[in-house]
Motif scaffolding. Structure first.
Motif, PDB file in Angstrom:
ATOM      1  N   ALA A 127      26.370 -59.098 -20.933  1.00 21.78           N
ATOM      2  CA  ALA A 127      27.727 -59.268 -20.412  1.00 21.78           C
ATOM      3  C   ALA A 127      27.623 -59.712 -18.958  1.00 21.78           C
ATOM      4  O   ALA A 127      26.940 -59.071 -18.162  1.00 21.78           O
ATOM      5  N   ARG A 128      28.294 -60.822 -18.639  1.00 25.76           N
ATOM      6  CA  ARG A 128      28.178 -61.376 -17.286  1.00 25.76           C
ATOM      7  C   ARG A 128      29.555 -61.755 -16.740  1.00 25.76           C
ATOM      8  O   ARG A 128      30.443 -62.141 -17.493  1.00 25.76           O
ATOM      9  N   ASN A 129      29.667 -61.653 -15.436  1.00 27.72           N
ATOM     10  CA  ASN A 129      30.913 -62.051 -14.760  1.00 27.72           C
ATOM     11  C   ASN A 129      30.742 -63.420 -14.111  1.00 27.72           C
ATOM     12  O   ASN A 129      29.769 -63.671 -13.410  1.00 27.72           O
ATOM     13  N   LEU A 130      31.695 -64.328 -14.346  1.00 26.14           N
ATOM     14  CA  LEU A 130      31.677 -65.660 -13.745  1.00 26.14           C
ATOM     15  C   LEU A 130      32.950 -65.940 -12.947  1.00 26.14           C
ATOM     16  O   LEU A 130      33.190 -67.085 -12.550  1.00 26.14           O
ATOM     17  N   VAL A 131      33.751 -64.886 -12.717  1.00 30.66           N
ATOM     18  CA  VAL A 131      34.949 -65.034 -11.878  1.00 30.66           C
ATOM     19  C   VAL A 131      34.541 -64.757 -10.446  1.00 30.66           C
ATOM     20  O   VAL A 131      34.131 -63.638 -10.125  1.00 30.66           O
ATOM     21  N   PRO A 132      34.619 -65.729  -9.552  1.00 31.21           N
ATOM     22  CA  PRO A 132      34.135 -65.537  -8.176  1.00 31.21           C
ATOM     23  C   PRO A 132      34.829 -64.378  -7.474  1.00 31.21           C
ATOM     24  O   PRO A 132      36.041 -64.181  -7.600  1.00 31.21           O
ATOM     25  N   GLY A 133      34.016 -63.591  -6.772  1.00 31.76           N
ATOM     26  CA  GLY A 133      34.562 -62.519  -5.954  1.00 31.76           C
ATOM     27  C   GLY A 133      34.967 -61.275  -6.698  1.00 31.76           C
ATOM     28  O   GLY A 133      35.587 -60.378  -6.112  1.00 31.76           O
ATOM     29  N   GLU A 134      34.643 -61.163  -7.987  1.00 29.22           N
ATOM     30  CA  GLU A 134      35.030 -59.990  -8.757  1.00 29.22           C
ATOM     31  C   GLU A 134      33.839 -59.434  -9.526  1.00 29.22           C
ATOM     32  O   GLU A 134      32.860 -60.139  -9.783  1.00 29.22           O
ATOM     33  N   ALA A 135      33.939 -58.161  -9.883  1.00 27.00           N
ATOM     34  CA  ALA A 135      32.917 -57.521 -10.702  1.00 27.00           C
ATOM     35  C   ALA A 135      33.331 -57.582 -12.170  1.00 27.00           C
ATOM     36  O   ALA A 135      34.513 -57.739 -12.493  1.00 27.00           O
ATOM     37  N   TYR A 136      32.349 -57.455 -13.059  1.00 22.15           N
ATOM     38  CA  TYR A 136      32.642 -57.441 -14.495  1.00 22.15           C
ATOM     39  C   TYR A 136      33.511 -56.232 -14.818  1.00 22.15           C
ATOM     40  O   TYR A 136      33.310 -55.140 -14.297  1.00 22.15           O
ATOM     41  N   ARG A 137      34.482 -56.427 -15.705  1.00 24.38           N
ATOM     42  CA  ARG A 137      35.332 -55.318 -16.122  1.00 24.38           C
ATOM     43  C   ARG A 137      35.799 -55.543 -17.563  1.00 24.38           C
ATOM     44  O   ARG A 137      35.847 -56.671 -18.031  1.00 24.38           O
ATOM     45  N   ALA A 138      36.141 -54.448 -18.228  1.00 23.73           N
ATOM     46  CA  ALA A 138      36.658 -54.531 -19.597  1.00 23.73           C
ATOM     47  C   ALA A 138      38.140 -54.888 -19.547  1.00 23.73           C
ATOM     48  O   ALA A 138      38.910 -54.275 -18.808  1.00 23.73           O
ATOM     49  N   GLU A 139      38.548 -55.874 -20.388  1.00 22.52           N
ATOM     50  CA  GLU A 139      39.939 -56.319 -20.407  1.00 22.52           C
ATOM     51  C   GLU A 139      40.387 -56.525 -21.857  1.00 22.52           C
ATOM     52  O   GLU A 139      39.573 -56.550 -22.782  1.00 22.52           O
ATOM     53  N   ILE A 140      41.691 -56.696 -22.022  1.00 23.14           N
ATOM     54  CA  ILE A 140      42.264 -56.629 -23.371  1.00 23.14           C
ATOM     55  C   ILE A 140      41.870 -57.834 -24.231  1.00 23.14           C
ATOM     56  O   ILE A 140      41.368 -57.676 -25.348  1.00 23.14           O
ATOM     57  N   HIS A 141      42.122 -59.037 -23.745  1.00 17.66           N
ATOM     58  CA  HIS A 141      41.974 -60.218 -24.593  1.00 17.66           C
ATOM     59  C   HIS A 141      40.534 -60.404 -25.065  1.00 17.66           C
ATOM     60  O   HIS A 141      40.278 -60.623 -26.257  1.00 17.66           O
ATOM     61  N   GLY A 142      39.570 -60.336 -24.137  1.00 17.46           N
ATOM     62  CA  GLY A 142      38.174 -60.514 -24.521  1.00 17.46           C
ATOM     63  C   GLY A 142      37.710 -59.458 -25.507  1.00 17.46           C
ATOM     64  O   GLY A 142      36.975 -59.756 -26.462  1.00 17.46           O
TER      65      GLY A 142
END
Length: 823
Positions: free
Chosen positions: A587-602
């Motif tokens: 699991a990787r984050n590619l949104v600049p400036g943010e940490a990976y997090r659990a979200e509804i749609h994904g």
């Protein structure tokens, strides 16, 4: 000698009488009240002493010290002299010096010195308070709204002045999250004024507030002039549909022909009349039907839970048809307080037909053209004999209008509340104009025109993406572009699958025009705006079961997708969910400036594809496939599944999926226009054997597939509702490669939970799961079979997997027949 003694005292007495007792007060000027207030009348008094030689005759004049001219205060004829009755109004605050003097050439006897005399006056601004009514209101999350506000101004002491406000701003968490650029002016007279405003509350403002983690938004207006200001504040609280203030947000009137106008024969059957009412919250709706100002029927109905209700004019009384001519039908809401214009519908009672009507020529937009979402404008050519025009907007021919309005002009701009509430960005609509004479007789009509609303691509404001070769020369090209066009760097990244180095820059110029200029630079392989993509699902609380499309028991005895890596490019996936634990390789984050997090749609998409067979929860279509969770999108607001992503993050995610050797890439997202950068990396991945799957879109009437579903290397998936009807509409379903269930899909949500969701995102996820099963069995798929569909998911899966799955004939489910090819 005696004579001299007598004269001397007389001379001495005369000399003494010529000297005033108080030389400093010979000429004075004063004002009352002191201090004074701007625009408050000030009474000015002048006093003067004169020598005791006859009766004085001297005109005095005053200067008020504020740049106004000298003013006569009056003429002194006695001594001492007091002149009053002169008034003056100061327009600005400050400390002013008043001056009184003899008027040159108008004094037979000048006053005693000192002349002129001066005085000081302090003028203060009035204290202005502004109260807002209502001071607080509620609106539902995710729904555009409009709120009527009244501003009551009070000036103390009473004064007359004008304050203006250039715009209103929405504040959340101390940050500006939106603006209303509509000027207001308050003309305060005798200390009071009332100004009203209909404040449109866009969905974007609510989403930004939720991203900031606050349920409250403050709407602020600053009213000011050159010397004072007053701030008006109203608090908006975000709530659920049921918890929102009871408010009517829209009313649409129409007849049985589904239009806002009808023609009937005299004394013939009356047309049926309907009112569609959209609302938030719950409460008692009171109102009445009227024709030509005459009340026909009273309505009292308690509304709750729904967002929409259709009211019908009772029969009897029905509409009167005994009098020829034009009649105006209205539905008047008396409770709750009305905040939107009340629509009208017109019916014409005549004995003749419609022959001989003139033709109205539609001018703007041209047929099939685009209109700006920010301020759409519709124009047509005036028709002879027409005084009033009816403009109607429809989604489909023969259906009732989604909005209609009357105007006397040949130009019409829909009100702000319709933008987003009625017209959807990217949606395709029909429009039609009819003209009426002064007596209401129909005189002319237009052909039906078509337009697309707000189809211009959504982009990140002020961001531009430039790409060059991934080598030393490419780095120099990007530096040269940055310097030449005065761009501000944001970040750089590499796309190894296509050998490009990309840079994101900030600019104050128009990103579309600038992209076109930069593309002509030597060494630049691509320049484009940073396009916005959105995930394509919606929350659903209706607890209905998932329509059984595939025989999971039979399917999973033979195929489970083992060894296949499926990349989920989406919002964050809950890696700790019990149905997904052990299924996620990375699991990787590619949104600049943010940490990976659990979200509804994904998390929801991941569950449809690969939820584990563990005796708990749900079953994924490929329960032993592995997932590569690539967070390229950010959840738009807490508690809502919608996500937002941009070109750079999506392109990087596709590049990563290709590098990690994913067999399937699920892109449950979409944009209104093709993205050249994302298209390039998808093509590169497809050449390496990667299968890409994306939803066709959720917007009906758009007439085109969303991107990347429109890309030739992507399997485009439309939806079907529980009744087998195509979603979002039959036209888009025909353009797609296949359709799959997308309504009331039970799937995983963060925190170990489950919920029902809707949208073609979930249909695409189901197809990705089937592709993973095919890859797990054969290590490859027949690409011709991917795009050669005869309708629904089950029949498509049977061909791809070469096994019997469908529990019922496909024709009972698809509802669309064989879709036409999109290539």
């Amino acid at each position: 000698m005696k004579l001299h003694r007598l004269v001397a005292p007389v001379l001495v007495l005369a000399a003494l009488a010529a000297v005033p007792a108080d030389p400093a007060a010979a000429v004075t000027v004063s004002a009352a009240p002191s201090p004074a207030v701007v625009t408050q009348p000030v009474a000015v008094t002048v006093t003067a002493d004169f020598p005791l030689v006859g009766a004085p005759s001297c005109t005095m004049e005053v200067n008020f010290g504020d740049g106004s001219p000298w003013t006569d205060a009056g003429t002194c004829t006695t001594t001492p002299c007091t002149l009053s009755g002169l008034t003056h109004v100061y327009a600005t605050p400050g400390t002013f010096t008043l001056t009184a003097r003899e008027k040159a050439g108008a004094c037979l006897t000048p006053p005693n010195p000192p002349d002129p005399g001066t005085g000081t006056l302090v003028v203060n601004p009035p204290a202005v308070a502004v109260a807002v009514s209502p001071p607080a209101f509620q609106t539902a999350r995710g729904a555009a709204a409009s709120q009527a506000l009244a501003y009551r101004f009070t000036a103390t002491p009473p004064a007359s002045l004008t304050l203006s406000s250039s715009k209103g701003v929405f504040l959340a968490g101390g940050r500006v999250v939106g603006e209303v650029r509509a000027p207001l002016s308050a003309a305060i007279r005798n200390g009071t004024a009332i100004v009203t405003e209909a404040v449109p509350v866009p969905v974007a403002v609510l989403e930004r507030a939720e991203r900031l983690g606050t349920p409250q938004v403050v709407y602020q207006r600053q009213f000011s002039n050159a010397f004072l200001s007053a701030t008006a504040l109203a608090t908006l609280t975000l709530t659920t549909e049921a918890g929102a203030d009871f408010r009517v947000t829209r009313i649409q009137l129409y007849f049985g022909n589904r239009r806002a106008e009808a023609e009937v024969a005299r004394s013939g059957p009356a047309p049926k009349a309907f009112a569609d009412v959209w609302f938030t919250g719950s409460g008692l709706l009171r109102g009445y039907w009227e024709v030509d100002g005459r009340r026909l029927a009273v309505v009292e109905r308690h509304l709750a839970a729904e967002r929409f209700v259709t009211l019908r004019l009772p029969d009897p009384p029905g509409l009167p048809t005994f009098q020829e001519g034009t009649h105006v039908l209205r539905f008047v809401v008396t409770e709750p307080a009305q905040e939107i214009p009340l629509p009208e519908a017109i019916y014409f009672v005549a004995s003749g037909g419609t022959a001989g009507r003139a033709r109205i020529v539609l001018l703007e937009p041209g047929d099939g053209g685009n209109v700006a979402a920010s301020r759409p404008v519709f124009t047509w050519r005036a028709a002879p004999g027409c005084r009033t025009y009816l403009v109607e907007f429809l989604e489909r021919a023969g259906e009732k209008p989604v909005f209609s309005a009357y105007t006397r002009a040949t130009r019409y701009t829909p009100p702000a509340f319709t933008l987003g509430a009625v017209f959807r960005p990217g949606g395709r609509y029909l429009w039609h104009v009819k003209g009426f004479a002064a007596d209401g007789t129909p005189k002319a009509e237009s052909a039906i025109g078509t337009f697309t609303f707000g189809s211009k691509a959504e982009v990140v404001p002020g961001e531009i993406l430039v790409a060059a070769a991934d080598d030393a020369e490419g780095a120099r090209v990007l530096e040269a572009v940055q310097d030449r066009y005065e761009l501000r760097p944001v970040r750089t990244f590499r796309l190894r699958s296509i050998g490009w180095r990309c840079a994101v820059f900030r600019t104050d110029r128009d990103v579309f025009r600038l992209s076109a200029e930069i593309r002509r630079e030597k060494g630049v392989v691509l320049a484009q705006p940073n396009y916005v993509f959105r995930t394509l699902s919606e929350p659903m609380s209706d607890l209905q079961g998932l329509g059984r499309e595939l025989d999971f028991e039979r399917l999973h005895r033979r195929l489970r997708g083992k060894g296949v890596l499926v990349a989920v490019i989406d919002t964050g996936v809950d890696t700790g969910h019990e149905d997904l634990r052990g299924r996620i390789r990375s699991a990787r984050n590619l949104v600049p400036g943010e940490a990976y997090r659990a979200e509804i749609h994904g998390t929801a998409v991941a569950g449809v594809i690969a939820a584990a067979l563990n005796g708990r929860g749900i079953e994924g279509i490929a329960p032993e496939a592995e997932l590569l969770a690539l967070r390229a999108c950010r959840q738009a607001a807490p508690g809502r599944p919608e996500g937002r992503c941009v070109s750079t993050a999506v392109a990087e995610a596709v590049d990563t999926a290709v590098a990690e050797r994913a067999g399937v890439v699920n892109l449950s997202l979409g944009a209104t226009v093709p993205d050249p950068l994302v298209a390039r990396v998808i093509s590169a991945g497809a050449r390496r054997g990667v299968v890409f799957v994306a939803p066709a879109g959720n917007v009906p009437g758009r007439g085109a597939l969303a991107f990347p579903a429109a890309h030739p290397d992507v399997v485009a998936v439309a939806g079907r509702d529980a009744g087998g009807r195509p979603f979002p509409d039959a036209e888009i379903a025909r353009m797609a490669d296949l359709s799959a269930p997308c309504i009331h899909v039970l799937t995983t949500t963060p925190g170990g939970d489950y919920n029902f969701l809707d949208g073609t995102s979930l249909a695409a996820a189901a197809v990705s799961g089937v592709v993973a099963l095919a890859l797990g069995r054969d290590g490859r798929v027949d690409r011709g079979a991917l795009h050669a569909s005869a309708g629904g998911l089950c029949q498509w899966a049977e061909r791809l997997l070469a096994m019997r799955l469908c529990r019922a004939p496909e024709s009972r489910r698809s509802g669309t027949g064989a879709p036409a090819t999109r290539r």
